[in-house]
Design a protein around this motif. Sequence first.
Motif, PDB file in Angstrom:
ATOM      1  N   ILE A   7       0.834  -1.196   0.000  1.00 35.53           N
ATOM      2  CA  ILE A   7       0.000   0.000   0.000  1.00 35.53           C
ATOM      3  C   ILE A   7       0.873   1.251   0.000  1.00 35.53           C
ATOM      4  CG2 ILE A   7      -0.177   0.289   2.526  1.00 35.53           C
ATOM      5  CD1 ILE A   7      -3.220   0.833   2.033  1.00 35.53           C
ATOM      6  N   ARG A   8       0.332   2.346  -0.499  1.00 38.25           N
ATOM      7  CA  ARG A   8       1.011   3.637  -0.439  1.00 38.25           C
ATOM      8  C   ARG A   8      -0.024   4.704  -0.076  1.00 38.25           C
ATOM      9  NH1 ARG A   8       2.247   2.118  -6.362  1.00 38.25           N
ATOM     10  NH2 ARG A   8       0.398   2.817  -7.504  1.00 38.25           N
ATOM     11  N   MET A   9       0.439   5.866   0.317  1.00 40.21           N
ATOM     12  CA  MET A   9      -0.475   6.880   0.819  1.00 40.21           C
ATOM     13  C   MET A   9      -1.511   7.304  -0.224  1.00 40.21           C
ATOM     14  SD  MET A   9      -1.557   8.430   3.425  1.00 40.21           S
ATOM     15  CE  MET A   9      -0.258   8.129   4.631  1.00 40.21           C
ATOM     16  N   SER A  10      -1.179   7.217  -1.484  1.00 40.22           N
ATOM     17  CA  SER A  10      -2.135   7.582  -2.529  1.00 40.22           C
ATOM     18  C   SER A  10      -3.331   6.633  -2.577  1.00 40.22           C
ATOM     19  CB  SER A  10      -1.448   7.609  -3.892  1.00 40.22           C
ATOM     20  OG  SER A  10      -0.862   6.354  -4.191  1.00 40.22           O
ATOM     21  N   ASP A  11      -3.253   5.508  -1.867  1.00 39.15           N
ATOM     22  CA  ASP A  11      -4.363   4.554  -1.821  1.00 39.15           C
ATOM     23  C   ASP A  11      -5.339   4.871  -0.693  1.00 39.15           C
ATOM     24  OD1 ASP A  11      -3.251   2.918  -3.898  1.00 39.15           O
ATOM     25  OD2 ASP A  11      -1.871   2.055  -2.421  1.00 39.15           O
ATOM     26  N   LEU A  36      -6.256   5.116   9.919  1.00 39.74           N
ATOM     27  CA  LEU A  36      -5.950   4.508   8.623  1.00 39.74           C
ATOM     28  C   LEU A  36      -4.688   5.107   8.008  1.00 39.74           C
ATOM     29  CD1 LEU A  36      -9.505   4.190   7.017  1.00 39.74           C
ATOM     30  CD2 LEU A  36      -8.117   2.386   8.036  1.00 39.74           C
ATOM     31  N   LYS A  37      -4.526   6.416   8.127  1.00 38.24           N
ATOM     32  CA  LYS A  37      -3.318   7.041   7.578  1.00 38.24           C
ATOM     33  C   LYS A  37      -2.074   6.599   8.352  1.00 38.24           C
ATOM     34  CE  LYS A  37      -5.320  11.085   5.297  1.00 38.24           C
ATOM     35  NZ  LYS A  37      -5.387  12.565   5.217  1.00 38.24           N
ATOM     36  N   LYS A  38      -2.212   6.467   9.662  1.00 40.37           N
ATOM     37  CA  LYS A  38      -1.079   5.974  10.461  1.00 40.37           C
ATOM     38  C   LYS A  38      -0.715   4.546  10.074  1.00 40.37           C
ATOM     39  CE  LYS A  38      -1.520   8.864  14.607  1.00 40.37           C
ATOM     40  NZ  LYS A  38      -1.852   8.884  16.058  1.00 40.37           N
ATOM     41  N   ARG A  39      -1.748   3.762   9.760  1.00 45.95           N
ATOM     42  CA  ARG A  39      -1.466   2.382   9.375  1.00 45.95           C
ATOM     43  C   ARG A  39      -0.741   2.325   8.032  1.00 45.95           C
ATOM     44  NH1 ARG A  39      -5.088  -3.096   9.094  1.00 45.95           N
ATOM     45  NH2 ARG A  39      -3.254  -4.430   9.007  1.00 45.95           N
ATOM     46  N   ILE A  40      -1.118   3.194   7.105  1.00 47.37           N
ATOM     47  CA  ILE A  40      -0.420   3.246   5.821  1.00 47.37           C
ATOM     48  C   ILE A  40       1.028   3.663   6.027  1.00 47.37           C
ATOM     49  CG2 ILE A  40      -0.292   4.409   3.584  1.00 47.37           C
ATOM     50  CD1 ILE A  40      -3.346   4.644   3.647  1.00 47.37           C
ATOM     51  N   ILE A  41       1.255   4.685   6.834  1.00 49.77           N
ATOM     52  CA  ILE A  41       2.620   5.152   7.111  1.00 49.77           C
ATOM     53  C   ILE A  41       3.437   4.050   7.759  1.00 49.77           C
ATOM     54  CG2 ILE A  41       3.988   6.749   8.525  1.00 49.77           C
ATOM     55  CD1 ILE A  41       1.718   8.808   8.111  1.00 49.77           C
ATOM     56  N   HIS A  42       2.833   3.368   8.741  1.00 49.99           N
ATOM     57  CA  HIS A  42       3.535   2.276   9.422  1.00 49.99           C
ATOM     58  C   HIS A  42       3.890   1.164   8.442  1.00 49.99           C
ATOM     59  CE1 HIS A  42       4.812  -0.389  12.560  1.00 49.99           C
ATOM     60  NE2 HIS A  42       3.842  -1.257  12.325  1.00 49.99           N
ATOM     61  N   SER A  43       2.977   0.866   7.513  1.00 44.72           N
ATOM     62  CA  SER A  43       3.241  -0.161   6.513  1.00 44.72           C
ATOM     63  C   SER A  43       4.387   0.256   5.591  1.00 44.72           C
ATOM     64  CB  SER A  43       1.982  -0.432   5.686  1.00 44.72           C
ATOM     65  OG  SER A  43       2.234  -1.373   4.666  1.00 44.72           O
ATOM     66  N   GLU A  44       4.362   1.502   5.123  1.00 44.60           N
ATOM     67  CA  GLU A  44       5.444   1.982   4.254  1.00 44.60           C
ATOM     68  C   GLU A  44       6.796   1.883   4.965  1.00 44.60           C
ATOM     69  OE1 GLU A  44       3.344   5.265   1.335  1.00 44.60           O
ATOM     70  OE2 GLU A  44       3.821   5.897   3.383  1.00 44.60           O
ATOM     71  N   GLU A  45       6.827   2.245   6.242  1.00 46.23           N
ATOM     72  CA  GLU A  45       8.066   2.158   7.025  1.00 46.23           C
ATOM     73  C   GLU A  45       8.507   0.708   7.193  1.00 46.23           C
ATOM     74  OE1 GLU A  45       6.944   4.191  10.568  1.00 46.23           O
ATOM     75  OE2 GLU A  45       7.399   6.198   9.769  1.00 46.23           O
ATOM     76  N   SER A  46       7.556  -0.183   7.385  1.00 47.13           N
ATOM     77  CA  SER A  46       7.873  -1.597   7.587  1.00 47.13           C
ATOM     78  C   SER A  46       8.476  -2.213   6.335  1.00 47.13           C
ATOM     79  CB  SER A  46       6.610  -2.370   7.994  1.00 47.13           C
ATOM     80  OG  SER A  46       6.098  -1.895   9.221  1.00 47.13           O
TER      81      SER A  46
END
Length: 341
Positions: A7-11, A36-46
Motif C-alpha cells: 500500500i502507499r499513501m495515494s491509496d 488509517l493514515k497511520k497504518r499506511i505510514i507504518h506499513s510503508e516504514e515496515s
Amino acid sequence: MIIIRPIRMSDYDDLYRIAIESGHGFTSLPVNEDILKKRIIHSEESFKAQVSQPGNQGYLFVMEDTETGQVVGTTGIEAAVGLDNAFYHYHLGKVVHSSRELNIHNTVETLSLCNDYSGATEICTLFLQESHRKNSNGRFLSRCRFLFIAEHSERFSDCVIAEMRGVSDEKGKSPFYDWLEEHFLSIEFTKADYLTGIGNKDFIAELMPKYPVYVSLLSKEAQQVINQVHDNTVPALRLLKAEGFSRRGYVDIFDAGPTVEAERSQIRSVRESNKYQVLINDTHEEQNSQKYIVCNTKVNEFRAIQVKLSLRETANQVVLTSEIAQALQVQEGDWVRLISN
C-alpha cells in the motif's frame, strides 16, 4: 491485469472506502482517518526497514485492477503481535467436578483470559470488494501473503495465526458480547470493537473478568456462537484450513470467533512454493501452461500476480512475457517465487 503490491499513501481514499464496506466486526480497518493514515505510514516504514527478526512491523498489501487503477481489496501481515499492546484471547479449557461418594463426574468448559499468542505473526485484514469476488481473486489475495512470508522468513515468527470474525448481525450485534456487556463491560459491541481497532485496549484489562468464566453460565445464545465464524468469513476460513491452519481452542474476547494457527514452515504455500529464474519470451506458446500465483523476491517493491505460465523444470526456469515481467518488475535472470493456483 490484477496485481498485489504494498500500500502507499495515494491509496488512502480506496482504503477508507474499503473500511466502510467491510462493516462491523472488521477490527483491523476502523473507519477513522487518523488511524488509517497511520497504518499506511507504518506499513510503508515496515516495507522499507532492514529486518533480521520479527518486530513491530505491519505489512499492508492492496489488490489493484490496473485497467481502472482502482484498489479492489486489501490484506495484511503483522510481524509480531502483542509487543507494544497486550494481545488478548480467551482460551477454551475444562474443569472437572467429581465426587466419588456421590458417583458424580461433571466436566465444565471454561473461558480464561490470556496473552498466549504474544510474539506470533498474524495474517489479517483480508477484504475483497464484491465486484472482484471472481476468478480466484480471493484465494490469490489470501495466498500471496504466504509467498511473501516464505521469501522473507526472517521477518516473521515460527507461529502464524489468523483471527476469524465471529458471529454478529447486520447491525453489529454479537450474542457473545451481549452477555459480556450485561455483566462486565457496559459499553456497546461496536464501540468496544472500534476501541480495540484503534489500539485502545486498556479497558479490556480493567473491565474483563479476571478469573475463568464457566461457559454453562453464559446465555444459550452466547454459548452457541463460541468458536463459530461469521457467514462472510466462511470462505476465508476454508482457504486457511487448506493451507494447514487449525483451531487450538482460542477465541476472540468480544465475538468468540476462532483463532487458527499454523507453524510457518508447514503452511502449504510456504512449503510447496519454489523459486525459478526468469526467461522472457513474447513468442512462447502457452498451450500446456498452468495457472500460478507468482511474485518477485523484493520487499518494498513486492509484486504478485496470478497468470498462466510455462515452467522448464529441469533448468529451474520460468518463461514470462515482457508484459508479465514488467508487471512483476523483474528482468531476465531475476528470480521469482511461485505456486500453482
